[in-house]
Design a protein around this motif. Structure first.
Motif, PDB file in Angstrom:
ATOM      1  N   PHE A  18       0.773  -1.417  -0.015  1.00 23.28           N
ATOM      2  CA  PHE A  18       0.056   0.017  -0.084  1.00 23.28           C
ATOM      3  C   PHE A  18       1.007   1.318  -0.015  1.00 23.28           C
ATOM      4  CE2 PHE A  18      -2.445  -3.210   1.892  1.00 23.28           C
ATOM      5  CZ  PHE A  18      -3.656  -3.068   1.671  1.00 23.28           C
ATOM      6  N   PRO A  19       0.206   2.475  -0.496  1.00 25.35           N
ATOM      7  CA  PRO A  19       1.165   3.728  -0.420  1.00 25.35           C
ATOM      8  C   PRO A  19       1.027   4.144   1.061  1.00 25.35           C
ATOM      9  CG  PRO A  19      -0.662   3.702  -2.248  1.00 25.35           C
ATOM     10  CD  PRO A  19      -0.947   2.571  -1.341  1.00 25.35           C
ATOM     11  N   SER A  20       2.083   4.819   1.450  1.00 20.97           N
ATOM     12  CA  SER A  20       1.939   5.323   2.880  1.00 20.97           C
ATOM     13  C   SER A  20       0.704   6.296   3.275  1.00 20.97           C
ATOM     14  CB  SER A  20       3.323   6.210   3.015  1.00 20.97           C
ATOM     15  OG  SER A  20       2.975   7.525   2.527  1.00 20.97           O
ATOM     16  N   ALA A  49      14.635  11.566 -18.619  1.00 22.08           N
ATOM     17  CA  ALA A  49      13.680  10.613 -18.716  1.00 22.08           C
ATOM     18  C   ALA A  49      13.301   9.745 -19.935  1.00 22.08           C
ATOM     19  CB  ALA A  49      12.174  10.742 -18.021  1.00 22.08           C
ATOM     20  N   GLY A  50      13.587  10.574 -21.018  1.00 23.31           N
ATOM     21  CA  GLY A  50      13.344  10.233 -22.231  1.00 23.31           C
ATOM     22  C   GLY A  50      14.621   9.340 -22.927  1.00 23.31           C
ATOM     23  N   ARG A  51      15.837   9.575 -22.155  1.00 23.94           N
ATOM     24  CA  ARG A  51      17.048   8.584 -22.492  1.00 23.94           C
ATOM     25  C   ARG A  51      16.972   7.300 -21.974  1.00 23.94           C
ATOM     26  NH1 ARG A  51      21.875  11.666 -23.531  1.00 23.94           N
ATOM     27  NH2 ARG A  51      21.314  13.860 -23.811  1.00 23.94           N
ATOM     28  N   LEU A  52      15.727   6.973 -20.867  1.00 26.34           N
ATOM     29  CA  LEU A  52      16.048   5.715 -20.183  1.00 26.34           C
ATOM     30  C   LEU A  52      15.110   4.656 -20.936  1.00 26.34           C
ATOM     31  CD1 LEU A  52      15.560   7.156 -16.613  1.00 26.34           C
ATOM     32  CD2 LEU A  52      17.585   6.435 -17.681  1.00 26.34           C
ATOM     33  N   THR A  53      14.335   5.131 -21.759  1.00 28.04           N
ATOM     34  CA  THR A  53      13.408   3.992 -22.434  1.00 28.04           C
ATOM     35  C   THR A  53      13.064   4.029 -23.707  1.00 28.04           C
ATOM     36  OG1 THR A  53      11.027   5.370 -22.176  1.00 28.04           O
ATOM     37  CG2 THR A  53      11.940   4.187 -20.275  1.00 28.04           C
ATOM     38  N   THR A  54      12.273   3.082 -24.372  1.00 25.40           N
ATOM     39  CA  THR A  54      11.843   3.352 -25.853  1.00 25.40           C
ATOM     40  C   THR A  54      10.460   3.866 -26.005  1.00 25.40           C
ATOM     41  OG1 THR A  54      11.318   1.203 -25.936  1.00 25.40           O
ATOM     42  CG2 THR A  54      13.562   1.441 -26.560  1.00 25.40           C
ATOM     43  N   GLY A  55       9.999   4.135 -24.608  1.00 18.41           N
ATOM     44  CA  GLY A  55       8.787   4.738 -24.833  1.00 18.41           C
ATOM     45  C   GLY A  55       8.835   6.257 -24.737  1.00 18.41           C
ATOM     46  N   ARG A  56       7.849   6.977 -24.030  1.00 19.00           N
ATOM     47  CA  ARG A  56       7.757   8.333 -23.899  1.00 19.00           C
ATOM     48  C   ARG A  56       8.072   8.778 -22.540  1.00 19.00           C
ATOM     49  NH1 ARG A  56       1.886   8.253 -25.920  1.00 19.00           N
ATOM     50  NH2 ARG A  56       2.253   6.377 -24.652  1.00 19.00           N
ATOM     51  N   ALA A  57       8.552  10.146 -22.562  1.00 17.42           N
ATOM     52  CA  ALA A  57       8.745  10.726 -21.181  1.00 17.42           C
ATOM     53  C   ALA A  57       7.381  11.722 -21.418  1.00 17.42           C
ATOM     54  CB  ALA A  57      10.064  11.370 -21.180  1.00 17.42           C
ATOM     55  N   LEU A  58       6.841  11.568 -20.183  1.00 16.81           N
ATOM     56  CA  LEU A  58       5.434  12.428 -20.095  1.00 16.81           C
ATOM     57  C   LEU A  58       5.368  13.091 -18.976  1.00 16.81           C
ATOM     58  CD1 LEU A  58       2.956   9.330 -21.070  1.00 16.81           C
ATOM     59  CD2 LEU A  58       3.748  10.953 -22.490  1.00 16.81           C
ATOM     60  N   ASP A  59       4.950  14.230 -19.363  1.00 17.67           N
ATOM     61  CA  ASP A  59       4.697  15.376 -18.081  1.00 17.67           C
ATOM     62  C   ASP A  59       3.205  15.040 -17.292  1.00 17.67           C
ATOM     63  OD1 ASP A  59       4.067  17.703 -16.605  1.00 17.67           O
ATOM     64  OD2 ASP A  59       4.487  19.111 -18.217  1.00 17.67           O
ATOM     65  N   ALA A  60       3.531  14.543 -16.202  1.00 16.40           N
ATOM     66  CA  ALA A  60       2.441  14.232 -15.469  1.00 16.40           C
ATOM     67  C   ALA A  60       1.758  15.231 -14.490  1.00 16.40           C
ATOM     68  CB  ALA A  60       2.778  12.990 -14.500  1.00 16.40           C
ATOM     69  N   SER A 116       0.890  15.647  -8.106  1.00 11.19           N
ATOM     70  CA  SER A 116       0.860  14.541  -8.821  1.00 11.19           C
ATOM     71  C   SER A 116       1.678  13.430  -8.222  1.00 11.19           C
ATOM     72  CB  SER A 116       0.953  14.592 -10.320  1.00 11.19           C
ATOM     73  OG  SER A 116      -0.044  15.331 -10.866  1.00 11.19           O
ATOM     74  N   ALA A 117       2.748  13.946  -7.654  1.00 12.41           N
ATOM     75  CA  ALA A 117       3.713  12.795  -7.130  1.00 12.41           C
ATOM     76  C   ALA A 117       2.956  11.659  -6.135  1.00 12.41           C
ATOM     77  CB  ALA A 117       4.765  13.515  -6.397  1.00 12.41           C
ATOM     78  N   ARG A 118       2.061  12.406  -5.576  1.00 16.10           N
ATOM     79  CA  ARG A 118       1.295  11.480  -4.591  1.00 16.10           C
ATOM     80  C   ARG A 118       0.763  10.101  -5.227  1.00 16.10           C
ATOM     81  NH1 ARG A 118       1.028   9.108   0.102  1.00 16.10           N
ATOM     82  NH2 ARG A 118      -1.129   8.593   0.960  1.00 16.10           N
ATOM     83  N   ALA A 119       0.149  10.406  -6.388  1.00 13.43           N
ATOM     84  CA  ALA A 119      -0.283   9.492  -7.431  1.00 13.43           C
ATOM     85  C   ALA A 119       0.720   8.600  -8.050  1.00 13.43           C
ATOM     86  CB  ALA A 119      -1.326   9.912  -8.394  1.00 13.43           C
ATOM     87  N   LEU A 120       2.036   9.086  -8.511  1.00 17.34           N
ATOM     88  CA  LEU A 120       2.955   8.457  -9.123  1.00 17.34           C
ATOM     89  C   LEU A 120       3.745   7.613  -8.045  1.00 17.34           C
ATOM     90  CD1 LEU A 120       4.591  11.134 -11.513  1.00 17.34           C
ATOM     91  CD2 LEU A 120       3.028   9.281 -11.998  1.00 17.34           C
ATOM     92  N   GLU A 121       3.809   8.081  -6.783  1.00 20.90           N
ATOM     93  CA  GLU A 121       4.395   7.064  -5.748  1.00 20.90           C
ATOM     94  C   GLU A 121       3.622   6.123  -5.455  1.00 20.90           C
ATOM     95  OE1 GLU A 121       5.656   9.305  -2.447  1.00 20.90           O
ATOM     96  OE2 GLU A 121       6.910  11.034  -3.797  1.00 20.90           O
TER      97      GLU A 121
END
Length: 206
Positions: free
Chosen positions: A101-103, A160-171, A176-181
Motif C-alpha cells: 500500500f502507499p503510505s 527520462a526520455g533517455r531511459l526507455t524506448t517509450g515516451r517521457a510524459l509530463d504528469a 501528482s507525485a502522490r499518485a505516481l508514488e
C-alpha cells in the motif's frame, strides 16, 4: 550536463547511472561511502564521489536512495544541492500480508523533500524497475515526471526520455507525485500476483 546520482551504488541508482551514462551524459555516482562510489563508478566507467561532493558539482541531482533515507539525505545535502534541480524517484510503501500500500501520509515523499530544499524538486520514474533499467536493452515503457518548475521539469523529461524506448510524459504539478508514488505499490502488487515485470504504456496520446 553533469548529473549526480545520489545513492548510485544501490540497485536502482546503479541501473539509472549506467543507462544515463550509456546515453552520453556526464554521470557521477554518489554514495555516503567514497570507496563504494569509486568501485561502482569504476564498473560503469564514470566518476564516483561522496554524495556531498557529487551534489555540489552537478547540474542536476537524482535522489536515488531508499525511501526511508530520502528525506534525511535531502536535509544532509541541503547546502551541497543549493538551487540545483532534484528528481526524487523513491516511493514510501507499506508492506503487509494483504499486499503493498502507499503510505498514510498526506504529502508525497517528493513534496516532503521540496519542503526541506531550496531547489526545485521533481518526482518521477516510479513505474520503472531496476531490473528493467539494468537489462541489455532499454525498457519499452513510458516514464512519468511531475513538478512545479517548468525549467527543471524540462530537464527531468529530457533525462527520462533517455531511459526507455517509450515516451517521457509530463504528469503535471508536484502534487501528482502522490499518485505516481502510489503507482509503485500497484506495480509491485501486479508483479507479485502475476510473477512478472510490469511496466506502463499510456494509450490515446498524440
Amino acid at each position: 550536463m553533469r548529473v549526480a546520482v545520489v545513492g548510485g551504488t544501490g540497485p536502482f541508482g546503479r541501473a539509472l547511472a549506467a543507462r544515463l551514462h550509456a546515453s552520453g551524459l556526464d554521470i557521477v555516482v554518489g554514495s555516503r561511502d567514497a570507496e563504494r562510489a569509486a568501485a561502482t563508478a569504476l564498473d560503469l566507467d564514470c566518476a564516483g564521489e561522496t554524495n556531498v561532493e557529487a551534489a555540489s558539482d552537478a547540474d542536476f541531482v537524482i535522489l536515488a536512495v531508499n525511501a526511508e533515507a530520502a528525506l534525511d539525505t535531502a536535509r544532509d545535502l541541503h547546502g551541497a544541492i543549493g538551487t540545483t534541480p532534484v528528481l526524487s524517484v523513491a516511493s514510501e510503501l507499506r508492506f503487509t500480508k494483504d499486499g503493498v500500500f502507499p503510505s498514510h501520509g498526506a504529502l508525497s515523499l517528493a513534496e516532503q523533500i521540496q519542503a526541506v530544499l531550496d531547489a526545485p524538486v521533481l518526482a518521477g520514474l516510479h513505474s520503472l524497475a531496476a531490473s528493467s533499467l539494468g537489462a541489455d536493452h532499454p525498457p519499452d515503457e513510458d516514464a512519468f515526471v511531475c513538478g512545479d518548475d517548468p525549467d527543471a521539469k524540462a530537464l527531468g523529461l529530457e533525462l527520462a526520455g533517455r531511459l526507455t524506448t517509450g515516451r517521457a510524459l509530463d504528469a503535471g504539478p508536484l502534487a501528482s507525485a502522490r499518485a505516481l508514488e502510489g503507482l509503485t505499490a500497484v506495480i509491485v502488487n501486479l508483479n507479485r500476483r502475476y510473477k512478472g515485470h510490469a511496466g506502463i504504456r499510456v494509450t490515446g496520446l498524440a
